[in-house]
Design a protein around this motif. Structure first.
Motif, short mmCIF file in Angstrom:
data_model
loop_
_atom_site.label_atom_id
_atom_site.label_comp_id
_atom_site.label_asym_id
_atom_site.label_seq_id
_atom_site.Cartn_x
_atom_site.Cartn_y
_atom_site.Cartn_z
N THR A 89 -4.30 -7.25 -5.49
CA THR A 89 -2.86 -7.33 -5.68
C THR A 89 -2.43 -8.79 -5.57
N SER A 91 -0.33 -10.12 -3.62
CA SER A 91 -0.25 -10.53 -2.22
C SER A 91 -1.62 -10.83 -1.66
N THR A 92 -2.64 -10.05 -2.10
CA THR A 92 -4.00 -10.30 -1.63
C THR A 92 -4.48 -11.67 -2.08
N SER A 250 2.65 -1.01 12.20
CA SER A 250 2.89 -2.14 11.29
C SER A 250 3.43 -3.36 12.04
N ASN A 267 -7.55 -9.53 5.66
CA ASN A 267 -6.51 -8.52 5.44
C ASN A 267 -6.80 -7.24 6.24
N LYS A 286 -0.31 5.57 4.03
CA LYS A 286 0.54 4.95 3.00
C LYS A 286 1.07 3.59 3.40
N GLU A 287 0.69 3.10 4.56
CA GLU A 287 1.19 1.81 5.03
C GLU A 287 0.41 0.67 4.40
N GLU A 288 1.08 -0.15 3.62
CA GLU A 288 0.42 -1.25 2.94
C GLU A 288 -0.19 -2.23 3.94
N ALA A 289 0.46 -2.37 5.09
CA ALA A 289 0.00 -3.35 6.08
C ALA A 289 -1.39 -3.03 6.62
N ARG A 291 -3.81 -1.00 4.91
CA ARG A 291 -4.59 -0.31 3.89
C ARG A 291 -6.08 -0.66 3.95
N SER A 292 -6.43 -1.83 4.50
CA SER A 292 -7.84 -2.22 4.60
C SER A 292 -8.44 -1.92 5.97
#
Length: 499
Positions: A89, A91-92, A250, A267, A286-289, A291-292
């Motif tokens: 992404t 942001s990544t 988060s 990340n 579902k939390e983008e913060a 996800r990894s």
């Protein structure tokens, strides 16, 4: 002629194994963490002991050459730019660029990461050699327990991986947060393995815990989802507790990411959390913060976003008054007269289906919502050949571990459940998994298992017990160390320079 044929066969097997390993190196993912954990031990013809054969065995693959310089060679140069990242992404890429800008002039930081990654590359190579050579290498004095047998997908890979873990794994625990939500958790009850693990980590008596974050391979986020649920949930309230938990997690990640550099480097791919509460997957999937983040969870349900390549299943226990232990005097298999047993509440669609089909309908399949008086739960398990482990509201059940500790062959009845330690353990060798749709054929399935097959399953249950025992303090190969190994495997599958 025979010697030439043996040498050719040996090289073909070796090239096939290297191809598998290279496919793992190139993709960054695999069917299950490391491919060779699910390969059967390779039986190879013995080639003539030539120098060339020896050199072939020890030569690194091209991918390993890049990741792990040979002894005496110069370390890999500091990258001048961020490598192209497929499926990344914006942001990544932005974060990775920022990290490169910060560390471009920092020889110390980059050399630290290079050393960590080189060590992991050496561990991968050692595991591969153990699989090919059907042996292991260790600096440890005395072998101690040596995992062998059919209960493992590949005992050689597991043993060498465990040795490598003991050699290299270091975990740093973030200090932020106050009890009871952080650095604490319930030590008794249905979700207590979560609290037990968090408390054990904070005791810092295990060899894997380090006080120096610069030496860490993995970082632990010490929050308790079970304690958050207890704090936020009020009966009759309309508050979205799952959303509140997501916000807390988060926010915690944001705090440690702003204060320390370690989260931003990967990340969160080299960070992990431990949670046994049923709501943990919903609060994090579902939390983008996060996800990894490596999520170690009891509710390991693939239909709810559990990813076995990244996440690790956590066995569920129900601690009542003491730590669960192996039954001291198990019932001999010949004395087990009951075909199958289950006792538990009728909650969730799977159990409801089970009770509809079998409650009070067959004397060989004893199913209870409430056990009659003077009939002990553990005694029933000991007297049954098979112990049913149906999902409740969620897929995980403490009956899985209770069955194993009682010497009863577990029968998981669920869909989408990733069984604990299944990267290493071959559950088909000591359990009988039944999909939900086949509940009506339960007796037919179990009664048609030949007696010699049942005896093998039951004997393997006894062998696998040590991996599901909780010791105080923890001991090698027990459930705590198996959890560490599951986490180690996920870290072994991540290359920070590829992120």
């Amino acid at each position: 002629m025979r010697g030439d044929l043996s040498a050719i066969l040996f090289l073909l097997v070796l090239l096939f194994s290297v191809a598998i390993f290279n496919s793992y190196n190139g993709s960054g993912t695999s069917s299950s963490v490391l491919p060779f954990f699910r390969l059967s031990p390779v039986t190879m013809p013995a080639p003539a002991p030539t120098d060339s054969a020896s050199a072939t065995m020890s030569a690194p693959t091209p991918a390993d050459s890049a990741a792990a310089p040979m002894p005496g060679s110069a370390p890999a140069p500091v990258p001048e730019s961020v490598p192209e990242m497929p499926n990344a992404t914006p942001s990544t890429v932005s974060n990775a660029s920022a990290i490169t800008e910060k560390t471009r002039g920092s020889v110390v930081e980059m050399s630290r990461l290079e050393q960590l990654e080189e060590g992991l590359a050496r561990s991968r190579a050692a595991i591969r050699r153990a699989v090919l050579g059907r042996n292991y290498t260790s600096d440890r004095k005395g072998r101690g327990f040596v995992p062998r047998g059919s209960i493992y997908h590949n005992s050689y890979a597991f043993h060498q991986s465990y040795i490598e873990m003991e050699k290299r794994l270091k975990i740093w625990i973030y200090r932020e947060g106050e009890p009871p939500i952080f650095h604490d958790g319930s030590s008794m009850g249905l979700y207590s393995i979560e609290g037990q693990f968090i408390q054990e980590m904070d005791k810092k008596r295990l060899r894997f815990i380090t006080n120096d974050p610069e030496q860490a391979l993995i970082y632990f986020l010490p929050f308790s989802v079970e304690r958050m649920v207890r704090f936020f949930y009020k009966k009759g309230s309309t508050v979205n507790v799952v959303k509140l938990i997501s916000v807390v997690i988060s926010d915690y990640v944001q705090v440690v990411a702003n204060k320390y550099p370690y989260w931003n480097i990967s990340n969160g791919a080299d960070h992990f959390m431990v949670a046994c509460h049923d709501w943990a997957p919903k609060a994090t999937v579902k939390e983008e913060a996060v996800r990894s983040l490596i999520r170690v969870m009891c509710n390991a349900n693939t239909s709810e976003g559990f990813n076995p390549k990244k996440d690790a299943p956590l066995p569920e226990f129900n601690f009542l008054f003491r730590l669960p232990t192996v039954v001291r005097v198990p019932t001999p298999p010949s004395s087990k007269k009951m075909l199958a047993f289950f006792a538990g509440g009728n909650h969730g669609s799977v159990r409801n289906f089970l009770f509809q089909q079998w409650e009070g309908k067959d004397s060989q399949i004893q199913i209870f919502q409430h056990l009659p008086r003077r009939k002990g739960y553990t005694q029933h398990m000991m007297n049954a050949k098979y112990c049913l482990c149906p999902s409740g509201y969620e897929v995980a059940s403490p009956r899985l571990t209770e069955s194993i500790l009682a010497g009863c062959v577990p029968v998981p009845i669920s869909d989408g459940y990733v069984l604990p330690f299944s990267d290493v353990l071959d559950w088909s060798q000591f359990s009988v998994s039944i999909p939900v749709r086949k509940i009506p054929k339960l007796k037919e399935i179990l009664i048609n298992i030949p007696e010699h097959s049942y005896l093998k399953l039951q004997a393997n249950v006894m062998k696998v017990q040590q991996h599901f025992v909780i010791n105080d303090p923890p001991k090698r190969f027990d459930v705590v160390h198996m959890l560490f190994h599951s986490i180690w495997l996920r870290r072994l599958n991540v290359r920070l320079f590829d992120l």
